[in-house]
Design a protein around this motif. Structure first.
Motif, PDB file in Angstrom:
ATOM      1  N   ASP A 165     -14.292   5.938  -9.560  1.00 48.87           N
ATOM      2  CA  ASP A 165     -15.003   5.459  -8.758  1.00 48.87           C
ATOM      3  C   ASP A 165     -15.418   3.833  -9.584  1.00 48.87           C
ATOM      4  O   ASP A 165     -14.802   2.822  -8.789  1.00 48.87           O
ATOM      5  CB  ASP A 165     -16.720   6.155  -9.422  1.00 48.87           C
ATOM      6  CG  ASP A 165     -17.285   5.956 -10.165  1.00 48.87           C
ATOM      7  OD1 ASP A 165     -16.126   6.102 -11.319  1.00 48.87           O
ATOM      8  OD2 ASP A 165     -18.295   7.026 -10.902  1.00 48.87           O
ATOM      9  N   ASP A 177     -13.202   2.598 -12.129  1.00 52.65           N
ATOM     10  CA  ASP A 177     -12.073   2.016 -12.066  1.00 52.65           C
ATOM     11  C   ASP A 177     -11.398   1.302 -13.015  1.00 52.65           C
ATOM     12  O   ASP A 177     -11.324   0.348 -13.511  1.00 52.65           O
ATOM     13  CB  ASP A 177     -11.076   1.428 -11.106  1.00 52.65           C
ATOM     14  CG  ASP A 177     -10.947   2.620 -10.158  1.00 52.65           C
ATOM     15  OD1 ASP A 177     -10.194   3.292 -10.495  1.00 52.65           O
ATOM     16  OD2 ASP A 177     -10.689   2.314  -9.027  1.00 52.65           O
ATOM     17  N   LYS A 196     -22.793  -8.352  -5.576  1.00 50.88           N
ATOM     18  CA  LYS A 196     -22.543  -7.777  -4.170  1.00 50.88           C
ATOM     19  C   LYS A 196     -21.332  -6.910  -4.516  1.00 50.88           C
ATOM     20  O   LYS A 196     -20.911  -6.314  -4.886  1.00 50.88           O
ATOM     21  CB  LYS A 196     -22.556  -8.708  -3.530  1.00 50.88           C
ATOM     22  CG  LYS A 196     -21.512  -9.908  -3.320  1.00 50.88           C
ATOM     23  CD  LYS A 196     -21.477 -10.747  -2.402  1.00 50.88           C
ATOM     24  CE  LYS A 196     -20.418 -11.896  -2.724  1.00 50.88           C
ATOM     25  NZ  LYS A 196     -20.286 -13.086  -2.351  1.00 50.88           N
ATOM     26  N   GLU A 236     -19.133  -5.673  -1.354  1.00 50.79           N
ATOM     27  CA  GLU A 236     -18.768  -5.721  -0.024  1.00 50.79           C
ATOM     28  C   GLU A 236     -16.773  -4.413   0.174  1.00 50.79           C
ATOM     29  O   GLU A 236     -15.969  -4.194  -1.146  1.00 50.79           O
ATOM     30  CB  GLU A 236     -18.271  -7.540  -0.222  1.00 50.79           C
ATOM     31  CG  GLU A 236     -19.354  -8.109   0.297  1.00 50.79           C
ATOM     32  CD  GLU A 236     -18.671  -9.740  -0.158  1.00 50.79           C
ATOM     33  OE1 GLU A 236     -18.938 -10.529   0.997  1.00 50.79           O
ATOM     34  OE2 GLU A 236     -17.834 -10.047  -1.393  1.00 50.79           O
ATOM     35  N   SER A 281     -12.976  -5.180 -15.915  1.00 55.38           N
ATOM     36  CA  SER A 281     -11.629  -4.675 -15.283  1.00 55.38           C
ATOM     37  C   SER A 281     -10.811  -5.305 -14.781  1.00 55.38           C
ATOM     38  O   SER A 281     -11.857  -5.414 -13.362  1.00 55.38           O
ATOM     39  CB  SER A 281     -11.953  -3.234 -15.836  1.00 55.38           C
ATOM     40  OG  SER A 281     -11.968  -2.765 -16.809  1.00 55.38           O
ATOM     41  N   ARG A 309     -14.199  -7.571  -8.443  1.00 52.32           N
ATOM     42  CA  ARG A 309     -12.670  -6.464  -8.528  1.00 52.32           C
ATOM     43  C   ARG A 309     -13.257  -5.445  -8.348  1.00 52.32           C
ATOM     44  O   ARG A 309     -14.473  -5.233  -7.693  1.00 52.32           O
ATOM     45  CB  ARG A 309     -13.586  -6.298 -10.238  1.00 52.32           C
ATOM     46  CG  ARG A 309     -14.957  -5.651 -11.061  1.00 52.32           C
ATOM     47  CD  ARG A 309     -14.768  -5.590 -11.997  1.00 52.32           C
ATOM     48  NE  ARG A 309     -13.917  -4.502 -11.995  1.00 52.32           N
ATOM     49  CZ  ARG A 309     -14.260  -3.274 -12.430  1.00 52.32           C
ATOM     50  NH1 ARG A 309     -15.291  -2.061 -11.906  1.00 52.32           N
ATOM     51  NH2 ARG A 309     -12.823  -2.037 -12.681  1.00 52.32           N
ATOM     52  N   PRO A 310     -11.711  -5.138  -8.099  1.00 56.54           N
ATOM     53  CA  PRO A 310     -11.859  -3.637  -6.646  1.00 56.54           C
ATOM     54  C   PRO A 310     -12.089  -2.347  -7.751  1.00 56.54           C
ATOM     55  O   PRO A 310     -12.005  -2.452  -8.582  1.00 56.54           O
ATOM     56  CB  PRO A 310     -10.701  -3.401  -7.133  1.00 56.54           C
ATOM     57  CG  PRO A 310      -9.470  -4.406  -8.300  1.00 56.54           C
ATOM     58  CD  PRO A 310     -10.232  -4.731  -8.643  1.00 56.54           C
ATOM     59  N   ILE A 311     -12.714  -1.611  -7.243  1.00 55.12           N
ATOM     60  CA  ILE A 311     -13.764  -0.685  -7.495  1.00 55.12           C
ATOM     61  C   ILE A 311     -13.168   0.682  -6.364  1.00 55.12           C
ATOM     62  O   ILE A 311     -13.112   0.414  -5.249  1.00 55.12           O
ATOM     63  CB  ILE A 311     -15.204  -0.455  -7.505  1.00 55.12           C
ATOM     64  CG1 ILE A 311     -15.994  -0.991  -6.162  1.00 55.12           C
ATOM     65  CG2 ILE A 311     -15.641  -1.360  -9.072  1.00 55.12           C
ATOM     66  CD1 ILE A 311     -17.733  -1.141  -6.422  1.00 55.12           C
ATOM     67  N   TYR A 312     -12.841   1.855  -6.612  1.00 55.10           N
ATOM     68  CA  TYR A 312     -12.874   2.993  -5.444  1.00 55.10           C
ATOM     69  C   TYR A 312     -11.336   2.517  -5.060  1.00 55.10           C
ATOM     70  O   TYR A 312     -11.318   2.611  -3.802  1.00 55.10           O
ATOM     71  CB  TYR A 312     -13.713   3.260  -4.189  1.00 55.10           C
ATOM     72  CG  TYR A 312     -15.105   3.254  -5.462  1.00 55.10           C
ATOM     73  CD1 TYR A 312     -15.477   5.160  -5.262  1.00 55.10           C
ATOM     74  CD2 TYR A 312     -16.116   2.844  -5.680  1.00 55.10           C
ATOM     75  CE1 TYR A 312     -17.017   5.412  -5.560  1.00 55.10           C
ATOM     76  CE2 TYR A 312     -17.677   3.330  -5.782  1.00 55.10           C
ATOM     77  CZ  TYR A 312     -17.195   4.807  -5.639  1.00 55.10           C
ATOM     78  OH  TYR A 312     -19.838   5.257  -6.138  1.00 55.10           O
ATOM     79  N   ALA A 313     -10.593   2.137  -6.218  1.00 55.02           N
ATOM     80  CA  ALA A 313      -9.403   2.083  -5.328  1.00 55.02           C
ATOM     81  C   ALA A 313      -9.084   1.322  -4.764  1.00 55.02           C
ATOM     82  O   ALA A 313      -7.835   1.111  -3.369  1.00 55.02           O
ATOM     83  CB  ALA A 313      -8.551   3.369  -4.897  1.00 55.02           C
ATOM     84  N   GLY A 314      -9.242  -0.222  -4.792  1.00 57.62           N
ATOM     85  CA  GLY A 314      -9.964  -1.084  -3.816  1.00 57.62           C
ATOM     86  C   GLY A 314     -10.529  -0.960  -2.487  1.00 57.62           C
ATOM     87  O   GLY A 314     -10.125  -2.011  -1.987  1.00 57.62           O
ATOM     88  N   ASN A 315     -11.058  -0.379  -2.407  1.00 56.09           N
ATOM     89  CA  ASN A 315     -11.927   0.551  -1.121  1.00 56.09           C
ATOM     90  C   ASN A 315     -12.859  -0.086  -1.196  1.00 56.09           C
ATOM     91  O   ASN A 315     -13.763  -0.418   0.112  1.00 56.09           O
ATOM     92  CB  ASN A 315     -12.133   1.682  -0.958  1.00 56.09           C
ATOM     93  CG  ASN A 315     -10.618   2.412  -0.461  1.00 56.09           C
ATOM     94  OD1 ASN A 315     -10.462   1.973   0.502  1.00 56.09           O
ATOM     95  ND2 ASN A 315     -10.162   2.901  -1.114  1.00 56.09           N
ATOM     96  N   ALA A 316     -13.553  -0.772  -2.250  1.00 53.89           N
ATOM     97  CA  ALA A 316     -14.543  -1.489  -2.505  1.00 53.89           C
ATOM     98  C   ALA A 316     -14.404  -2.842  -3.163  1.00 53.89           C
ATOM     99  O   ALA A 316     -13.575  -2.954  -4.530  1.00 53.89           O
ATOM    100  CB  ALA A 316     -15.493  -1.262  -2.711  1.00 53.89           C
ATOM    101  N   MET A 317     -15.192  -4.186  -3.387  1.00 54.05           N
ATOM    102  CA  MET A 317     -14.770  -5.054  -3.663  1.00 54.05           C
ATOM    103  C   MET A 317     -16.462  -5.519  -4.411  1.00 54.05           C
ATOM    104  O   MET A 317     -17.026  -5.603  -3.737  1.00 54.05           O
ATOM    105  CB  MET A 317     -14.834  -6.610  -3.194  1.00 54.05           C
ATOM    106  CG  MET A 317     -13.104  -6.174  -2.968  1.00 54.05           C
ATOM    107  SD  MET A 317     -11.879  -6.357  -4.252  1.00 54.05           S
ATOM    108  CE  MET A 317     -10.211  -5.374  -2.862  1.00 54.05           C
ATOM    109  N   ALA A 318     -16.276  -5.800  -5.860  1.00 51.15           N
ATOM    110  CA  ALA A 318     -17.655  -5.928  -5.972  1.00 51.15           C
ATOM    111  C   ALA A 318     -17.561  -7.424  -7.506  1.00 51.15           C
ATOM    112  O   ALA A 318     -16.774  -7.622  -7.377  1.00 51.15           O
ATOM    113  CB  ALA A 318     -18.190  -5.099  -7.266  1.00 51.15           C
ATOM    114  N   GLN A 377      -2.973   3.660  -7.802  1.00 48.38           N
ATOM    115  CA  GLN A 377      -4.589   3.409  -8.011  1.00 48.38           C
ATOM    116  C   GLN A 377      -4.593   3.207  -9.268  1.00 48.38           C
ATOM    117  O   GLN A 377      -5.110   2.573 -10.649  1.00 48.38           O
ATOM    118  CB  GLN A 377      -5.829   4.076  -7.283  1.00 48.38           C
ATOM    119  CG  GLN A 377      -7.285   4.283  -8.571  1.00 48.38           C
ATOM    120  CD  GLN A 377      -7.857   5.247  -7.643  1.00 48.38           C
ATOM    121  OE1 GLN A 377      -8.146   6.272  -7.315  1.00 48.38           O
ATOM    122  NE2 GLN A 377      -9.366   5.094  -8.049  1.00 48.38           N
TER     123      GLN A 377
END
Lengths: 249, 311
Positions: free
Chosen positions: A121, A123, A219, A221, B112, B125-134, B243
């Protein structure tokens, strides 16, 4: 030797996640949740150690909301002996989880801790290394093969150029990589048996751990979308496009 | 305050991703220093000093640092940390191993795989294998950040920073290095190659990867694979793109016999141009491909190899 494994409840790896419309996070309501796949590998490795007579007891640790009991039950059904849940609805970040785990390790005194190298989740790929640091223990990260002997462990690690072998003193923290083993499925009788295995529920306060998040999420996105491309019929057409349109060969 | 980049190296030169980390670091603070810890790492320290934008190189010599054991390197970084606003490492297998240990010893969070520096305390940073950007903000006094090299341009060489010798912290005795089994290859390194040829389950055997090697050699490309191909034993683990493997962003990525699970897409969807060769026209890989060919890879790949000019 007692072995402690950590299991995280995450959105199932097959689910296509959705970013919340208000950009505060990812939608988790009514979404299938499962054990983090790397943690399944951690549980499996501990069970194999028990089967080889190297581990005497396997404790499955989790932290998070009450539903994490289900994740612990999965570990118990696979073969762990008992569970410890640090229950909280608050957001938990890796440093806080490492501190909660340290408190439980101080109490339980396992000879080895095995955790997944990363959760699918956030990563982050941090908790195992952080726990090792807080305990002053050695760390065998991204383990491809684990061999526990008297007072030490040989770890084959997956690294950028291939594989690396290290020898570490026990107690230690191991983080699992994909090729360490292939986790078993829990059998129905074992799922039934797991219902009777004990799970101790603790509060973060009782462990004296400050779990306040250090990172503020401003946020979340959707990533930029790639525009869909075209299908070509022939290799000649492909080479022409790569040369004259994309300019990459 | 200055930013400290902790550089992995092979004794002769720092890894190429250190130049990318320096670019990221220069967006976090006014001055960038590079730590080169090692045993006989003087040459590597010189290579760090030649990266433009580096103000100073710290060279710590100690037998304990020869093989980058986190247990021994982390205390050195922790000792230096109070002089810095940020500790930065490339998010490779060294950075991922060492940085969290440093962060926990400092009692700070780690960011990270940052892909963008919004402000000195704010990162994407990407989360959920890059399917969201935080987008995350840290309030910690010392910020420990690993950066994804492919998202930052490599700083040019031609600099001439001074190299300062500093003392080591010795060996803690917790871990020792036994040896390595490294993949031998004359091909460009996967994460910095301009072209990557990657194979999946569709290749059906390790033997068939020879076909991809021929194409890769003609294109001067690096060779990668999906998790399925690595798990099946066709190629070694260090080929894995995705990932939890390597993240690549070449000018051209050719995915051959790869269906395109989200975990694989996470490692390659920032490539400039993506080509997919797959017999299943419904394969998700076609959704991210700029050019796709539906067909039998065993016919298409040799044809493609014959059609491209040798680089």
């Amino acid at each position: 030797m007692k072995v402690l494994v950590a299991v995280k409840r995450v959105i199932d790896y097959n689910v296509k996640i959705r970013v919340k419309a208000d950009n505060t996070g990812v939608e988790t309501a009514n979404v299938k949740m499962s054990m983090n796949p790397f943690d399944e590998i951690a549980v499996e490795e501990a069970i194999r150690m028990k089967e080889k007579g190297q581990a005497t007891e396997i404790i499955a640790f989790s932290a998070g909301p009450a539903q994490c009991q289900e994740t612990i039950r999965t570990a118990l059904a696979m073969g762990a002996d008992r569970g410890v849940l640090v229950q909280t609805d608050a957001e938990l970040q890796p440093l806080a989880v490492a501190k909660l785990m340290k408190a439980v390790v101080d109490k339980e005194q396992p000879g080895l801790v095995i955790v997944g190298k990363q959760a699918i989740d956030d990563d982050s790929n941090q908790t195992g290394q952080m726990l090792a640091a807080l305990l002053g223990w050695s760390q065998g990260t991204f383990a491809n093969k684990l061999n526990v002997a008297d007072g030490s462990a040989e770890v084959k690690r997956e690294v950028d150029g291939g594989l690396e072998n290290i020898k570490i003193k026990l107690p230690a923290v191991i983080t699992t990589d994909l090729r360490l083993n292939e986790p078993r499925y829990a059998s129905l009788p074992n799922i039934m048996k797991a219902k009777k295995k004990p799970i101790e529920v603790l509060a973060p306060d009782a462990l004296g751990v400050d779990i306040a998040p250090r990172l503020k999420v401003l946020k979340v996105e959707e990533p930029p979308k790639r525009k869909s491309g075209i299908k070509v019929k022939t290799v000649a057409e492909l080479v022409d496009k790569l040369k004259n349109e994309a300019g990459v060969i | 305050m200055a930013v400290l980049v902790v550089a992995a190296h092979d004794g002769k030169t720092v890894r190429s991703n250190v130049a990318n980390a320096v670019t990221a670091a220069s967006q976090m603070g006014p001055e960038v220093h590079v730590l080169v810890a090692g045993s006989n790492a003087g040459e590597a320290a010189k290579s760090a000093a030649a990266i433009q934008g580096v103000a100073k190189v710290l060279n710590a010599e100690d037998a304990a640092y020869a093989n980058w054991l986190a247990e021994d390197v982390a205390p050195l970084v922790v000792k230096l940390a109070p002089n810095y606003s940020h500790i930065v490492m490339a998010a490779d297998s060294v950075g991922k191993n060492v940085a969290p240990r440093v962060a926990a010893l400092l009692d700070v969070a780690q960011v990270s795989e940052a892909i963008k520096v919004e402000a000195p305390d704010t990162f994407v940073r990407p989360i959920y294998a890059g399917n969201a950007m935080a987008t995350v903000q840290t309030a910690d006094k010392i910020k420990v950040v690993t950066v994804r090299p492919t998202n930052f341009k490599a700083a040019a060489t031609g600099g001439s920073a001074p190299v300062e010798q500093i003392g080591g912290t010795g060996a803690g005795g917790l871990a020792s290095y036994v040896g390595a089994e490294l993949s031998k290859s004359e091909r460009p390194e996967l994460t910095s190659a301009k072209i990557v040829v990657s194979g999946g389950r569709g290749l059906a055997s390790g033997e068939n990867f020879k076909m991809l090697e021929a194409l890769a050699d003609k294109l001067g490309a690096g060779l990668g694979a999906s998790r399925a191909a690595v798990d099946a034993g066709y190629v070694p683990n260090d080929y894995q793109v995705g990932q939890t493997g390597k993240v690549v962003a070449p000018d051209l990525y050719i995915a051959i016999g790869i269906s395109g699970a989200i975990q694989h897409l996470a490692g390659m969807k920032d490539s400039k141009t993506i080509v997919a060769i797959n017999k299943d026209e419904e394969a998700p890989i076609f959704q991210v491909a700029d050019y796709g060919i539906v067909g039998d890879l065993f016919q298409i790949v040799p044809e493609l190899t014959a059609a491209v000019e040798k680089k």
